[in-house]
Write an enzyme that holds these catalytic residues in place. Structure first.
Site, short mmCIF file in Angstrom:
data_model
loop_
_atom_site.label_atom_id
_atom_site.label_comp_id
_atom_site.label_asym_id
_atom_site.label_seq_id
_atom_site.Cartn_x
_atom_site.Cartn_y
_atom_site.Cartn_z
N GLY A 93 0.87 -1.18 0.00
CA GLY A 93 0.00 0.00 0.00
C GLY A 93 0.90 1.22 0.00
O GLY A 93 1.35 1.68 1.05
N ALA A 107 0.27 7.80 0.28
CA ALA A 107 1.05 8.85 0.92
C ALA A 107 1.99 8.30 1.99
O ALA A 107 3.21 8.52 1.96
CB ALA A 107 0.09 9.88 1.52
N ASN A 136 -4.93 3.57 10.38
CA ASN A 136 -5.88 4.10 11.34
C ASN A 136 -7.07 3.14 11.45
O ASN A 136 -7.38 2.42 10.50
CB ASN A 136 -6.40 5.46 10.88
CG ASN A 136 -5.41 6.57 11.18
OD1 ASN A 136 -4.63 6.49 12.12
ND2 ASN A 136 -5.45 7.62 10.38
N ALA A 145 1.57 12.42 5.82
CA ALA A 145 2.01 12.50 4.42
C ALA A 145 0.78 12.76 3.57
O ALA A 145 -0.34 12.47 3.98
CB ALA A 145 2.67 11.20 3.99
N LYS A 167 -6.15 7.22 19.16
CA LYS A 167 -6.06 7.78 17.80
C LYS A 167 -7.40 7.60 17.08
O LYS A 167 -7.85 8.50 16.34
CB LYS A 167 -4.92 7.10 17.03
CG LYS A 167 -4.77 7.55 15.58
CD LYS A 167 -3.77 8.67 15.43
CE LYS A 167 -3.65 9.27 14.03
NZ LYS A 167 -2.83 8.50 13.11
N SER A 227 -8.32 13.99 6.89
CA SER A 227 -8.14 13.16 5.68
C SER A 227 -9.47 12.68 5.11
O SER A 227 -9.61 12.54 3.89
CB SER A 227 -7.23 11.99 5.99
OG SER A 227 -7.80 11.21 7.02
P1 NAD Z 1 -3.63 6.95 0.58
O1 NAD Z 1 -5.05 7.22 0.24
O2 NAD Z 1 -2.61 7.97 0.20
O3 NAD Z 1 -3.18 5.57 -0.10
C1 NAD Z 1 -3.87 4.36 0.20
C2 NAD Z 1 -4.03 3.59 -1.12
O4 NAD Z 1 -4.94 4.29 -1.98
C3 NAD Z 1 -2.73 3.42 -1.91
O5 NAD Z 1 -2.75 2.13 -2.47
C4 NAD Z 1 -2.82 4.49 -2.97
O6 NAD Z 1 -2.10 4.21 -4.14
C5 NAD Z 1 -4.32 4.51 -3.24
N1 NAD Z 1 -4.74 5.81 -3.78
C6 NAD Z 1 -4.47 7.04 -3.25
N2 NAD Z 1 -5.04 8.01 -4.02
C7 NAD Z 1 -5.67 7.38 -5.03
C8 NAD Z 1 -6.45 7.82 -6.15
N3 NAD Z 1 -6.69 9.12 -6.34
N4 NAD Z 1 -6.94 6.90 -6.98
C9 NAD Z 1 -6.70 5.58 -6.79
N5 NAD Z 1 -5.99 5.08 -5.75
C10 NAD Z 1 -5.48 5.97 -4.89
O7 NAD Z 1 -3.59 6.57 2.12
P2 NAD Z 1 -2.57 7.06 3.26
O8 NAD Z 1 -2.85 8.48 3.56
O9 NAD Z 1 -1.22 6.62 2.89
O10 NAD Z 1 -3.12 6.22 4.50
C11 NAD Z 1 -2.82 4.83 4.70
C12 NAD Z 1 -3.29 4.46 6.10
O11 NAD Z 1 -2.55 5.23 7.06
C13 NAD Z 1 -4.77 4.77 6.38
O12 NAD Z 1 -5.30 3.85 7.28
C14 NAD Z 1 -4.72 6.15 7.04
O13 NAD Z 1 -5.85 6.41 7.84
C15 NAD Z 1 -3.45 5.99 7.87
N6 NAD Z 1 -2.76 7.23 8.22
C16 NAD Z 1 -2.58 8.24 7.31
C17 NAD Z 1 -1.88 9.39 7.67
C18 NAD Z 1 -1.61 10.50 6.68
O14 NAD Z 1 -1.10 11.56 7.09
N7 NAD Z 1 -1.86 10.34 5.39
C19 NAD Z 1 -1.38 9.51 8.97
C20 NAD Z 1 -1.55 8.45 9.87
C21 NAD Z 1 -2.23 7.31 9.48
#
Ligand code: NAD
Length: 307
Positions: free
Chosen positions: A7, A10, A102, A128, A184, A255
């Site tokens: 995964g 971000a 999360n 991120a 959290k 988010s």
């Molecule tokens: P994300 O949405 O950036 O990515 C998750 C997945 O979705 C990846 O496989 C990504 O390639 C895909 N994706 C993202 N945008 C897309 C789009 N426009 N079209 C198709 N696919 C897409 O998720 P994240 O922010 O990395 O979060 C991952 C986990 O970590 C979640 O459980 C989140 O709640 C948690 N988390 C996030 C943050 C943060 O700051 N982003 C902080 C702490 C915990």
């Protein structure tokens, strides 16, 4: 160490970047074709505190064949089971698996694929964002609290903790991480859904007495259910923590607002307020606010025709 990031959105890109930069062999696994194509063509574009193009290996999860030393799960909650199914063949008898998603209940899904002694659960305040396919925004610093489910505890994951700390990820080994995961989840359960539904920044939503009543009632439901499950939760401490977090993040959209309202993507609601409502039904505890919030988010997903 040979590491997969399962995964590579971000957060996956952040962790993958930091771990590769500190000398590990890292492969990103993802299914978003435009993102894969961009990273294969140009490398990962790091923006924010730094601005550089960084070459990284990325592939579809089903293309990975070599058994991993360590896998970090960073899908969205609703993508977790499909990801674990796709990477079954690279989870060996000694592969350690860390979940930093999360939400609540992911350990039950992971146990279907990974022996208990190899599972680590945790929570992170690193952040991120993805600006475009292949372009990640990284700003500031964070920490990670994690715990191994192995009977050997910390000793079982010393090499993992050392590797992550060498990458600057600031890991704290926590002998009881579950309350931190719930705390959290309370932050997410009070800000994410409410700001998405009211189309507001965190500071705007937290600015009325009515909203504070909603926040406190949601926290109360989380604490009732968590306590009934044996999790040590202090309601006042969680209220203070949520209020403090809301103050710091007042100018931000959470988010779920970004996912649902700005990008029209499905949300993690079933693993936050929805998880508490489901557990409440099983335990005979009423959770009307969590159920209502979950239903409203699903209604909004339907109005926006998000699948
Ligand atoms: P994300 O949405 O950036 O990515 C998750 C997945 O979705 C990846 O496989 C990504 O390639 C895909 N994706 C993202 N945008 C897309 C789009 N426009 N079209 C198709 N696919 C897409 O998720 P994240 O922010 O990395 O979060 C991952 C986990 O970590 C979640 O459980 C989140 O709640 C948690 N988390 C996030 C943050 C943060 O700051 N982003 C902080 C702490 C915990």
């Amino acid at each position: 160490m040979f590491i997969y990031i399962a995964g590579a959105g971000a957060m996956g890109c952040r962790f993958g970047y930091q771990l590769q930069k500190s000398g590990n062999e890292v492969i990103l696994l993802d299914n978003w074709q435009a993102h894969i194509d961009a990273i294969k063509a140009n490398g990962l574009h790091i923006t924010g505190d730094e601005d550089l193009m960084y070459p990284m290996t990325i592939m579809h999860p089903t293309e990975a064949t070599r058994e991993a030393d360590f896998i970090i799960l960073f899908t969205k909650a609703m993508q977790l089971k499909a990801m674990l199914t796709d990477i079954k063949s690279i989870i060996g008898a000694k592969t350690k698996v860390l979940c930093l998603l999360n939400g609540l209940g992911h350990e039950d899904t992971i146990r279907e694929f990974v022996p208990q002694e190899n599972i680590m659960m945790g929570v992170t305040v690193w952040t991120a964002g993805l600006k475009n396919p292949g372009v990640v925004f990284l700003q500031g610093k964070g920490t990670i609290n994690l715990q191994s489910f192995s009977s050997q505890g910390e000793a079982a994951v010393k090499d993992i903790v050392d590797t992550m700390n060498a990458a600057g990820l600031n890991v704290i080994y926590d002998n009881d991480v579950v309350p931190s995961i719930w705390r959290k989840a309370c932050v997410n359960g009070t800000m994410n859904s409410t700001c998405a539904l009211t189309d507001s920044k965190i500071g705007q939503f937290f600015g009325s007495e009515a909203a504070i009543r909603i926040v406190k009632t949601i926290i109360h439901e989380f604490v009732l259910v968590g306590t009934a499950e044996g999790v040590k939760l202090n309601e006042q401490e969680i209220v203070d923590y949520v209020m403090h977090t809301a103050e710091i993040a007042a100018n931000h959209y959470p988010s779920m607002h970004q996912d649902l309202i700005q990008n029209h993507r499905l949300t993690e609601i079933d693993y936050i307020n929805g998880a508490v409502a489901r557990k409440g039904v099983r335990l005979g505890i009423a959770t009307p606010y969590c159920q209502m919030i979950t239903d409203l988010i699903h209604a909004k997903e339907s109005i926006l025709e998000i699948k």
